[in-house]
Scaffold this motif. Structure first.
Motif, short mmCIF file in Angstrom:
data_model
loop_
_atom_site.label_atom_id
_atom_site.label_comp_id
_atom_site.label_asym_id
_atom_site.label_seq_id
_atom_site.Cartn_x
_atom_site.Cartn_y
_atom_site.Cartn_z
N GLN A 145 0.83 -1.20 0.00
CA GLN A 145 0.00 0.00 0.00
C GLN A 145 0.86 1.25 0.00
OE1 GLN A 145 -3.22 -0.28 -0.41
NE2 GLN A 145 -3.47 -2.47 0.06
N GLY A 146 0.41 2.27 -0.69
CA GLY A 146 1.00 3.60 -0.55
C GLY A 146 2.34 3.81 -1.22
N ARG A 147 2.86 2.82 -1.90
CA ARG A 147 4.14 2.97 -2.61
C ARG A 147 4.11 2.03 -3.83
NH1 ARG A 147 7.08 -1.61 -1.95
NH2 ARG A 147 6.75 -2.86 -0.08
N PRO A 148 5.03 2.22 -4.76
CA PRO A 148 5.07 1.30 -5.91
C PRO A 148 5.40 -0.12 -5.47
CG PRO A 148 6.37 3.28 -6.36
CD PRO A 148 6.01 3.31 -4.89
N LEU A 149 4.93 -1.08 -6.23
CA LEU A 149 5.40 -2.45 -6.05
C LEU A 149 6.82 -2.53 -6.62
CD1 LEU A 149 2.25 -2.85 -5.94
CD2 LEU A 149 2.67 -5.16 -6.88
N ILE A 150 7.73 -3.08 -5.84
CA ILE A 150 9.10 -3.29 -6.32
C ILE A 150 9.14 -4.67 -6.97
CG2 ILE A 150 11.53 -3.41 -5.69
CD1 ILE A 150 10.15 -0.62 -5.26
N GLY A 151 9.50 -4.66 -8.25
CA GLY A 151 9.41 -5.91 -8.99
C GLY A 151 10.70 -6.29 -9.68
N THR A 152 10.70 -7.49 -10.19
CA THR A 152 11.84 -7.94 -10.99
C THR A 152 11.37 -9.01 -11.96
OG1 THR A 152 14.18 -8.58 -10.90
CG2 THR A 152 12.65 -9.82 -9.51
N ILE A 153 12.29 -9.42 -12.81
CA ILE A 153 12.00 -10.40 -13.83
C ILE A 153 13.02 -11.52 -13.71
CG2 ILE A 153 13.44 -9.08 -15.46
CD1 ILE A 153 11.53 -9.91 -17.64
N ILE A 154 12.56 -12.74 -13.91
CA ILE A 154 13.47 -13.88 -13.85
C ILE A 154 14.44 -13.80 -15.03
CG2 ILE A 154 13.64 -16.39 -14.01
CD1 ILE A 154 12.46 -15.51 -11.36
N LYS A 155 15.73 -13.83 -14.72
CA LYS A 155 16.77 -13.85 -15.76
C LYS A 155 17.74 -14.98 -15.45
CE LYS A 155 15.70 -10.05 -18.16
NZ LYS A 155 15.37 -10.02 -19.58
N PRO A 156 18.35 -15.63 -16.40
CA PRO A 156 18.15 -15.48 -17.84
C PRO A 156 16.68 -15.66 -18.23
CG PRO A 156 20.02 -16.94 -17.38
CD PRO A 156 19.34 -16.66 -16.09
N SER A 157 16.30 -14.95 -19.31
CA SER A 157 14.92 -14.93 -19.76
C SER A 157 14.38 -16.32 -20.00
CB SER A 157 14.84 -14.17 -21.09
OG SER A 157 15.37 -12.89 -20.95
N ILE A 158 15.23 -17.17 -20.54
CA ILE A 158 14.80 -18.51 -20.87
C ILE A 158 15.99 -19.44 -20.71
CG2 ILE A 158 15.26 -18.22 -23.37
CD1 ILE A 158 12.48 -19.84 -23.60
N GLY A 159 15.72 -20.65 -20.31
CA GLY A 159 16.77 -21.64 -20.17
C GLY A 159 16.87 -22.21 -18.77
N LEU A 160 16.36 -21.49 -17.76
CA LEU A 160 16.34 -22.04 -16.40
C LEU A 160 15.27 -23.13 -16.33
CD1 LEU A 160 16.45 -18.81 -14.15
CD2 LEU A 160 18.36 -20.32 -14.77
N THR A 161 15.54 -24.16 -15.56
CA THR A 161 14.52 -25.16 -15.31
C THR A 161 13.52 -24.61 -14.29
OG1 THR A 161 15.73 -26.07 -13.45
CG2 THR A 161 16.24 -26.99 -15.64
N ALA A 162 12.46 -25.37 -14.08
CA ALA A 162 11.48 -24.96 -13.07
C ALA A 162 12.13 -24.88 -11.69
CB ALA A 162 10.31 -25.95 -13.07
N GLY A 163 12.97 -25.84 -11.41
CA GLY A 163 13.63 -25.85 -10.11
C GLY A 163 14.58 -24.66 -9.95
N GLU A 164 15.31 -24.36 -11.00
CA GLU A 164 16.21 -23.20 -10.95
C GLU A 164 15.42 -21.89 -10.81
OE1 GLU A 164 19.85 -25.11 -13.68
OE2 GLU A 164 18.23 -23.97 -14.63
N THR A 165 14.27 -21.85 -11.48
CA THR A 165 13.41 -20.66 -11.35
C THR A 165 12.94 -20.52 -9.91
OG1 THR A 165 12.69 -20.98 -13.64
CG2 THR A 165 11.35 -19.52 -12.26
#
Lengths: 415, 415
Positions: A145-165
């Motif tokens: 509430q009251g501030r931006p959500l601080i976000g990120t993106i999983i990198k590398p974009s592609i190539g990680l397994t589900a477990g690595e993600t």
């Protein structure tokens, strides 16, 4: 239906502007290249597009696009406004798109044409899905509430397994992140199938939620066919997830509407491909116009790039995009979509972004701005939180860095 | 999955071409702006895009698009070929689109970028819907063999009632037409609701079919939401109709796939909006590349404009588009989509079109070329039939006009 919708275009032409505007209006409604006997006055009265306004914008050097008539003649630029009866399309966003952005960019009276804004009657806005969650729903689900959500993106974009993600998600949750998203390249590949990813990531998010009382929002990229998207949404919902993501240009308005009408979660809409729709300034779409169609279709979050981003977009363009998402679609049905800032973002841009936008209703996503922080991801998230708190309190970066070791480190790393 | 798909681009850049190509490949797979720890060699081996080929195309004067790095430096043009493992996307056209045409047009190493061709492994082509009817199915349903289908479009584009549309259809059927289509602006407006149109038009078509033994193919524009499109398709099918039409850019690949998987009729795919995707030569898509995605998604007919058309497209561009649709997607699964020629077409262009294409597998659609013929619509249709028969027999227009009053009249009117 007597309501009309309006489109503004920036037109460049060597024809008299009035003539070119009338040609576009005719081509996109009851007219055609040759007069046809059926185009009666009564028919035109009920179905013709109208040229509502023309505002001259001066000379241009020549045709911005090839193939136009009279290429050697003097060219002018003008803002033209056309309107159509809502009865031509009904409450149908796919057909409104075909009307306002159909076979008109290739008309040879057009040496440049850009759709710059759209305005819709309340009847259309009220009857369209619009964001089901938007700012308030996103805040409720993420507990921010009251501030931006601080976000990120999983990198590398592609190539990680589900477990690595999931391991990466664990690290990010421990660091205090609010929001994580899949890359737009990561949907259901063989290395990281969608279902595996949900089953690996959600237990991690739930474990942290039990610890902190706050469930990190993860936007799972479910882009695919309609039945796939519905099934993937249902899996995310059933596993306790709070957001799904789709690529606008891949699913189309029809795909988006199918998802929105089914979904019980916020839809994080990715604009990949936006460059081909917008990069030449005399062709395609301004974001303000394009995004309104997706807002009507129900996008809860949309990307706007960010200040000093790594792409070629100017700061002013990103800010204009963000302001447009935060502006109401109509007085009665605002349909605000939360802007997502990303690309090369760090704690430093928080100050400029706040100064320009004066709104905390956004997702502020950083990759290197979190992961490359000298104190690790926790320091990166902390630096972004401290930056936004300081900016909203009216402090400068330098003032705030005195009291925040995380900000001071960010200043050293990214300054 | 070890198969890879390939994309060709025409790149313009002030960077070393190898560097720019590698940046694009990285951005669209496992790389990002900053090196990230997870991008291991093993990950790259399974998921990275590869730069397969670079063919230098020489100097260009400067950046075609604004915002590029090193705008004042010398620029070069090159054809670059990238490939991706099919495992990154799986058999998913929406995700392949996000991969080959995602966030790359706005990279600042890019001063111009156009997706010029795509090549897919057999595994993908075989597993995609592809045209369910194509040339053979369209010929079977329309009863037209060995020559192009002579077609037209209902005009005015919008504003006619269902009854007025049916009266026009009656006139055209009596004139001997093979194919009629709705305009892309005409879907389900209040003046001519979709259901009313089907119920008014189909009895007329069926009455003529009883008389002639040949059922005119009418492409009903069902563009809309998924459930609407499915219901409209079912109505057309139930009423004995033989074709439906959709606007590609309105429904998106996901919408198209939902329609194709449901439909039991040919899908006539309209490309309205193609101008914003293609008109600047250094941005967007060549039709060859773009249309392959829609062919894989199941388009039976696609528009290619026509020779000496009323838009700004060159004859060579239209012919290249038509040839690409008539070329196989893969050796085992050709997936041929029937090209639709239209815009300013008359009997005169039949000769050039045949000479350039040497194929009768197309729909040749004329508006004024039929309606404005001196002997009325029947003369117009006859002139087009005679023109194609003569062209395919190796006669010139002038030779053929001696034996065909309809062609002679066409020559007087349109010559």
């Amino acid at each position: 239906m007597t309501d009309r919708f309006e489109a503004d275009y920036i037109l460049e032409t060597a024809m008299p502007v009035e003539t070119a505007a009338a040609t576009i209006a005719g081509e996109q409604s009851s007219g055609t290249f040759m007069a046809v006997p059926g185009e009666t006055e009564a028919l035109k009265a009920r179905s013709a597009a109208r040229v509502e306004r023309i505002v001259d914008m001066g000379d241009v050097a020549g045709p911005a696009l090839p193939g136009a008539a009279r290429a050697d003649a003097p060219h002018r630029r003008a803002r033209i406004t056309l309107s159509w009866p809502l009865g031509n399309t009904g409450i149908s966003l796919p057909n409104i798109l075909a009307t306002v952005a159909g076979n008109l960019f290739e008309l040879n009276c057009v040496a440049g044409l850009r759709l710059s804004d759209l305005r819709f009657p309340d009847a259309l806005v009220a009857a369209s899905p619009r964001p089901a969650f938007g700012v308030d729903g996103t805040r409720d689900l993420s507990g921010v509430q009251g501030r931006p959500l601080i976000g990120t993106i999983i990198k590398p974009s592609i190539g990680l397994t589900a477990g690595e993600t999931a391991a990466m998600v664990d690290l990010l949750c421990a660091a205090g992140i609010d929001f994580i998203k899949d890359d737009e390249l990561q949907a259901d590949g063989s290395v990281c199938p969608f279902e595996d990813r949900v089953h690996a990531v959600m237990p991690v998010i739930k474990a942290h939620a039990e610890r902190t009382g706050k469930k990190v929002m993860y936007a799972f990229n479910l882009t695919g066919e309609v039945d796939e998207m519905r099934a993937r949404h249902d899996l995310v919902l059933q596993q306790g997830g709070t957001c799904v993501m789709a690529s606008a240009n891949s699913v189309g308005l029809t795909g988006m509407l199918a998802l929105r009408r089914h979904a019980q979660l916020p839809i994080h809409l990715h604009r990949n491909g936006w460059g081909y729709l917008s990069r030449h300034p005399a062709l395609g779409f301004d974001y303000t116009a394009w995004s309104k169609l997706w807002r009507l279709a129900g996008a809860d979050h949309m990307h706007v790039n960010g200040l000093r981003n790594k792409f070629c977009e100017s700061d002013e363009s990103s800010l204009t995009s963000a302001r447009s998402l935060l502006s109401p679609l109509s007085a009665g049905n605002p349909g605000i979509t939360m802007p997502v800032f990303s690309s090369g973002q760090t704690a430093l841009q928080a100050f400029d972004t706040w100064a320009a936008l004066q709104s905390p209703d956004l997702i502020f996503a950083a990759g290197g701005g979190i992961m490359a922080h000298a104190d690790g991801p926790a320091g990166g998230v902390r630096s972004l939180q401290d930056a936004w708190a300081a900016a909203m309190a009216g402090l400068t970066l330098e003032q705030a860095a005195k009291d925040s070791p995380a900000l001071a480190a960010a200043l050293r790393t990214y300054g």
